[in-house]
Write a protein that holds these residues in place. Structure first.
Motif, short mmCIF file in Angstrom:
data_model
loop_
_atom_site.label_atom_id
_atom_site.label_comp_id
_atom_site.label_asym_id
_atom_site.label_seq_id
_atom_site.Cartn_x
_atom_site.Cartn_y
_atom_site.Cartn_z
N TYR A 78 0.84 -1.20 0.00
CA TYR A 78 0.00 0.00 0.00
C TYR A 78 0.88 1.25 0.00
N ASP A 79 0.47 2.26 -0.76
CA ASP A 79 1.05 3.58 -0.69
C ASP A 79 -0.06 4.57 -0.38
N LEU A 80 0.25 5.86 -0.36
CA LEU A 80 -0.77 6.82 0.05
C LEU A 80 -1.93 6.86 -0.94
N ALA A 81 -1.64 6.67 -2.22
CA ALA A 81 -2.72 6.68 -3.22
C ALA A 81 -3.69 5.53 -2.97
N SER A 82 -3.18 4.34 -2.72
CA SER A 82 -4.06 3.20 -2.47
C SER A 82 -4.78 3.34 -1.14
N GLU A 83 -4.14 3.98 -0.17
CA GLU A 83 -4.78 4.16 1.15
C GLU A 83 -5.92 5.17 1.07
N PHE A 84 -5.74 6.25 0.32
CA PHE A 84 -6.83 7.20 0.13
C PHE A 84 -7.96 6.58 -0.70
N HIS A 85 -7.59 5.73 -1.66
CA HIS A 85 -8.62 5.01 -2.42
C HIS A 85 -9.44 4.12 -1.49
N LEU B 59 5.05 7.85 -1.75
CA LEU B 59 4.66 9.07 -2.46
C LEU B 59 5.19 9.09 -3.90
N LYS B 60 5.15 7.95 -4.56
CA LYS B 60 5.71 7.85 -5.90
C LYS B 60 4.66 8.05 -7.00
N ARG B 61 3.40 8.26 -6.62
CA ARG B 61 2.36 8.54 -7.61
C ARG B 61 1.31 9.45 -6.98
N ASP B 62 0.54 10.13 -7.83
CA ASP B 62 -0.41 11.12 -7.33
C ASP B 62 -1.86 10.72 -7.55
N ASN B 63 -2.09 9.47 -8.01
CA ASN B 63 -3.46 8.99 -8.15
C ASN B 63 -3.43 7.47 -8.10
N TYR B 64 -4.60 6.89 -7.90
CA TYR B 64 -4.68 5.44 -7.75
C TYR B 64 -5.25 4.79 -8.99
N SER B 65 -4.65 3.70 -9.39
CA SER B 65 -5.19 2.86 -10.46
C SER B 65 -4.60 1.47 -10.31
N VAL B 66 -5.34 0.48 -10.76
CA VAL B 66 -4.85 -0.89 -10.78
C VAL B 66 -4.37 -1.16 -12.20
N SER B 67 -3.08 -1.37 -12.37
CA SER B 67 -2.52 -1.53 -13.70
C SER B 67 -2.89 -2.90 -14.29
N ASP C 138 10.96 17.13 -5.16
CA ASP C 138 9.85 17.91 -5.69
C ASP C 138 8.71 17.00 -6.15
N ILE C 139 9.05 15.88 -6.77
CA ILE C 139 8.04 14.95 -7.25
C ILE C 139 7.23 14.38 -6.08
N HIS C 140 7.91 13.94 -5.04
CA HIS C 140 7.23 13.33 -3.90
C HIS C 140 6.39 14.37 -3.15
N PHE C 141 6.93 15.57 -3.02
CA PHE C 141 6.18 16.66 -2.38
C PHE C 141 4.93 16.98 -3.21
N ARG C 142 5.10 17.07 -4.53
CA ARG C 142 3.97 17.36 -5.41
C ARG C 142 2.92 16.26 -5.31
N ASN C 143 3.36 15.02 -5.26
CA ASN C 143 2.41 13.91 -5.18
C ASN C 143 1.61 13.96 -3.89
N PHE C 144 2.29 14.28 -2.77
CA PHE C 144 1.55 14.38 -1.51
C PHE C 144 0.53 15.50 -1.58
N LYS C 145 0.92 16.67 -2.08
CA LYS C 145 0.00 17.80 -2.17
C LYS C 145 -1.20 17.45 -3.04
N MET C 146 -0.94 16.81 -4.17
CA MET C 146 -2.03 16.43 -5.07
C MET C 146 -3.01 15.48 -4.38
N LEU C 147 -2.46 14.47 -3.70
CA LEU C 147 -3.32 13.50 -3.03
C LEU C 147 -4.10 14.14 -1.89
N TRP C 148 -3.42 14.97 -1.11
CA TRP C 148 -4.06 15.59 0.05
C TRP C 148 -5.14 16.60 -0.38
N GLU C 149 -4.84 17.40 -1.38
CA GLU C 149 -5.78 18.44 -1.80
C GLU C 149 -7.01 17.87 -2.50
#
Length: 283
Positions: free
Chosen positions: A92-99, A124-132, A198-209
């Protein structure tokens, strides 16, 4: 399994033992409840009890410990009257946890506090959740076949492979080397250089917002020292609640992790549970 809502979890209602390390170095009894998570409890939140959810990867999943000696169980002993539900799943990462939060909102809307284990930068390696499609293919075919190889599982468990057998990146790399050894080599000059921070920070902001549900209940369980100053400042300005387990680990009197990997041992789980108990507001 991956359910109809795209939530990855274990097949419900099963028990057994997870053996890791060399020569049964660690044996943990697990119990997958009817919701598909390793827990001593069923998830039945109410409007009148004080209930807390622990969400995270393998550190919360806890296959390296007996399910009735988990962080949640320890935490309940430190917070009498509090009911703890453990939503842990390796990978699990933050994207999957928010999903998970958004998909099972009927459950989490009744829960009073939500503690999410957040590891920087891995979660924090992605900013949205999807099952590939690749994940679905591996889960249905190659992955299951590989798990049937006792030699492969054993060599991974004693650390010779160096990475988890259920790691998607590991499976992808190994399969590609076997089937197409020359087609997956990317020249170094073709790799663009970007700021990972910057990427990880951006991903957190995107997920949180973009997270709509339960933000006021969420507390992040972190080792603050591993987070960049920019992200720590964002926590402060956004009034995001954090629990820093890194402080008690820094002053620990003995090792806090297992011998053969970095999962928390009994002492480590005790310190983590105490850190959570100290910060949770029961009002």
């Amino acid at each position: 399994m991956i359910d109809d809502y795209g939530v990855e979890k274990w097949v419900p209602n099963q028990t057994g033992y997870c053996v890791t390390g060399n020569r049964r170095q660690n044996v943990g009894k697990y119990r997958i409840n009817s919701s598909g998570f390793n827990s001593y409890r069923e998830f039945e939140p109410t409007e009148y009890n004080f209930e807390l959810a622990l969400i995270g990867d393998s550190f919360i999943e806890g296959f390296h410990q007996d399910y009735d000696k988990s962080i949640g169980k320890i935490l309940e002993s430190k917070l009498p009257g509090v009911i703890v539900y453990e939503f842990g799943y390796a990978g699990y990462d933050l994207a999957s946890e928010f999903h998970l939060l958004n998909t099972y909102d009927s459950i989490f809307n009744k829960i009073d506090k939500i503690v999410i284990y957040l590891d920087y930068p891995d979660d924090l390696k992605r900013d949205n959740y999807s099952v590939s499609r690749e994940r679905l293919r591996l889960e249905s075919g190659v992955f299951r076949m590989m798990k049937q190889s006792k030699l492969l599982v054993y060599t991974q468990n004693i650390g010779l492979l160096g990475v988890p057998i259920n790691s998607l990146s590991y499976l992808k790399t190994m399969i590609s080397k076997i089937l197409m050894p020359d087609k997956h080599t990317i020249p170094s000059e073709m790799i663009s250089v970007r700021s990972n921070e910057d990427i990880h920070f951006r991903n957190f902001k995107m997920l949180w917002e973009t997270q709509a549900n339960s933000k006021e209940k969420i507390m992040f369980l972190i080792d603050r020292a591993s987070f960049p100053k920019s992200l720590q400042l964002y926590f402060q300005t956004q009034k995001i609640q954090v629990i820093d387990y890194g402080i008690p680990f820094e002053y620990a009197e003995k090792p806090v992790t297992l011998i053969y990997d970095q999962h928390w041992n009994s002492y480590g789980r005790e310190l983590v549970s105490q850190a959570i108990a100290d910060q949770v507001n029961l009002r």
